[in-house]
Design an enzyme around this catalytic site. Structure first.
Site, PDB file in Angstrom:
ATOM      1  N   TYR A 119     -25.910 -23.619  28.029  1.00 60.76           N
ATOM      2  CA  TYR A 119     -26.063 -22.217  27.616  1.00 60.76           C
ATOM      3  C   TYR A 119     -25.319 -21.345  28.617  1.00 60.76           C
ATOM      4  O   TYR A 119     -25.438 -21.529  29.832  1.00 60.76           O
ATOM      5  CB  TYR A 119     -27.546 -21.828  27.591  1.00 60.76           C
ATOM      6  CG  TYR A 119     -27.780 -20.359  27.261  1.00 60.76           C
ATOM      7  CD1 TYR A 119     -27.988 -19.954  25.949  1.00 60.76           C
ATOM      8  CD2 TYR A 119     -27.791 -19.387  28.261  1.00 60.76           C
ATOM      9  CE1 TYR A 119     -28.200 -18.617  25.634  1.00 60.76           C
ATOM     10  CE2 TYR A 119     -27.997 -18.058  27.960  1.00 60.76           C
ATOM     11  CZ  TYR A 119     -28.201 -17.672  26.644  1.00 60.76           C
ATOM     12  OH  TYR A 119     -28.396 -16.343  26.340  1.00 60.76           O
ATOM     13  N   GLU A 207     -22.775 -14.345  24.153  1.00 59.02           N
ATOM     14  CA  GLU A 207     -23.615 -15.530  24.299  1.00 59.02           C
ATOM     15  C   GLU A 207     -22.906 -16.748  23.711  1.00 59.02           C
ATOM     16  O   GLU A 207     -22.499 -16.722  22.546  1.00 59.02           O
ATOM     17  CB  GLU A 207     -24.953 -15.313  23.594  1.00 59.02           C
ATOM     18  CG  GLU A 207     -25.933 -16.467  23.774  1.00 59.02           C
ATOM     19  CD  GLU A 207     -27.233 -16.235  23.030  1.00 59.02           C
ATOM     20  OE1 GLU A 207     -28.271 -16.084  23.699  1.00 59.02           O
ATOM     21  OE2 GLU A 207     -27.199 -16.185  21.778  1.00 59.02           O
TER      22      GLU A 207
END
Length: 397
Positions: A119, A207
């Site tokens: 991530y 993101e």
């Protein structure tokens, strides 16, 4: 302002970031041709909506065997069939709420070999007014769940704008993700490109979930979600052109065209207030007395009669609204202008729910006189507490 995944990937590609080759599909009959232009042998078919959790979501109109808004196909024909199944249907995820979002676009891209998933995100830190970098070894999962149960697996730090992004920032991310050898340099290079894109395009959020490490040792942005500062769109015509109005609440969209700050909520009392702080206080006191606000609406300090009229029309267009509270403290904003706007709107759209008006400040007596002489059934509020109690009582019956 948010954009779709395929748009974000095209933007990242222009900055040299590694992303998969893909095609966007707007009509089902285009899907087979789009998939045929990709190499395969695996194709990923992704529903394009402004919400996360697509892979774990479900379609309201799903048939037996259909799963989620992100699917893996093993042939061009299968990819086309999946796109046909998704287009025009309503996808429900944990971020859309139970109503879901209609899928109007599909993205088909080449499949990728995955060794590890990570991530990575760049965000605006409101407390420090800096860009924060967040990364985790737990890629592909809901980062909120990771933060709640295993926060030690998340690294977060901010970048000093005086120095900008430096090599050690990238190495810090690489080491946190467990990268080794040449992978570290690739991580430093990728973060540099992402940071450059973020700053130059006035982004608020970028993101990458997941960022993948392939067996070859290369990194790739397998998914991308981006949001931008709406106040900066005047200098980014290319980004503004990516706006998909079908993804936005119609009331919020109408409000934006009149420079009104409006956010739809789930309650039953519509609010028209001037000033963000007063709007928050108004919503709080409505909840204090046992009801729920239906919206946040700040008409601003320089609102005109026309803006107030449009604001009132937007509130009344919400079928959930069972009562309206107008709470104005006139500083720059004049109470008589608010009163004239409210009267004009009521005469145009009618008044089918209780209306409580509390005015204070500049030209307050003139504003009250306009409302009193209007002949409308308006309940006057002496102060904020009194006005909130009256509208809650009127709505609760």
């Amino acid at each position: 302002m948010n954009i779709h995944e395929y748009q974000a990937k095209a933007l990242l590609r222009s900055y040299g970031a590694p992303v998969s080759d893909g095609r966007v599909v707007l009509r089902a009959d285009e899907a087979k041709t789009a998939a045929g232009e990709l190499d395969g042998p695996l194709w990923v078919v992704k529903a394009q909506i402004h919400a996360g959790g697509r892979g774990k979501g479900h379609f309201k109109e799903a048939e037996a065997g259909e799963k989620g808004g992100v699917r893996l196909a093993r042939s061009v024909e299968e990819a086309a069939q999946m796109a046909h199944q998704m287009l025009g249907r309503t996808l429900v995820t944990h971020q859309t709420g139970p109503h879901g979002k209609v899928v109007n676009r599909i993205y088909i891209e080449d499949g990728s070999d995955i060794a590890k998933e990570f991530y990575l995100a760049l965000l605006i830190d409101r407390q420090t007014s800096r860009i924060s970098i967040v990364c985790s070894t737990e890629g592909g999962m809901d980062i909120e769940e990771v933060a709640a149960h295993t926060p030690e697996k998340i690294l977060s730090f901010s970048v000093d704008p005086a120095t900008g992004l430096q090599g050690f920032h990238g190495r810090r991310v690489a080491f946190a993700l467990g990268l080794e050898g040449k992978q570290v340099g690739k991580c430093v290079d990728l973060l540099s490109k992402l940071y450059k894109c973020f700053v130059e395009k006035d982004a608020e959020m970028l993101e990458i979930n997941p960022l993948i490490l392939m067996p070859s040792g290369d990194l790739k942005c397998l998914d991308a979600k981006m949001g931008f500062d709406g106040n900066a769109m005047y200098r980014h015509a290319d980004i503004a052109a990516l706006r998909d109005e079908t993804e936005e609440d119609p009331k919020e969209l109408a409000a934006s065209k009149f420079d009104l700050n409006y956010i739809a909520l789930d309650g039953e009392i519509g609010c028209m207030v001037n000033g963000a702080g007063l709007a928050m206080a108004t919503m709080d006191i409505i909840k204090l007395y046992g009801a729920e606000p239906a919206n946040f609406l700040d008409v601003g300090g320089g609102a005109t009669k026309e803006k107030v009229t449009e604001a009132f029309k937007i509130i009344t267009s919400d079928p959930n609204v069972k009562g309206i509270l107008v709470n104005i403290f006139g500083g720059i904003m004049r109470c008589d202008v608010i009163a004239e706007g409210v009267i004009a709107a009521v005469k145009e759209v009618g008044l089918k729910v209780p209306l409580v008006v509390r005015l204070e400040g500049t030209n307050v007596e003139k504003g009250k006189e306009i409302i009193q002489n209007s002949g409308l059934n308006v309940i006057a509020g002496d102060n904020l507490s009194d006005a909130a109690q009256k509208i809650v009582k009127a709505v609760k019956g």
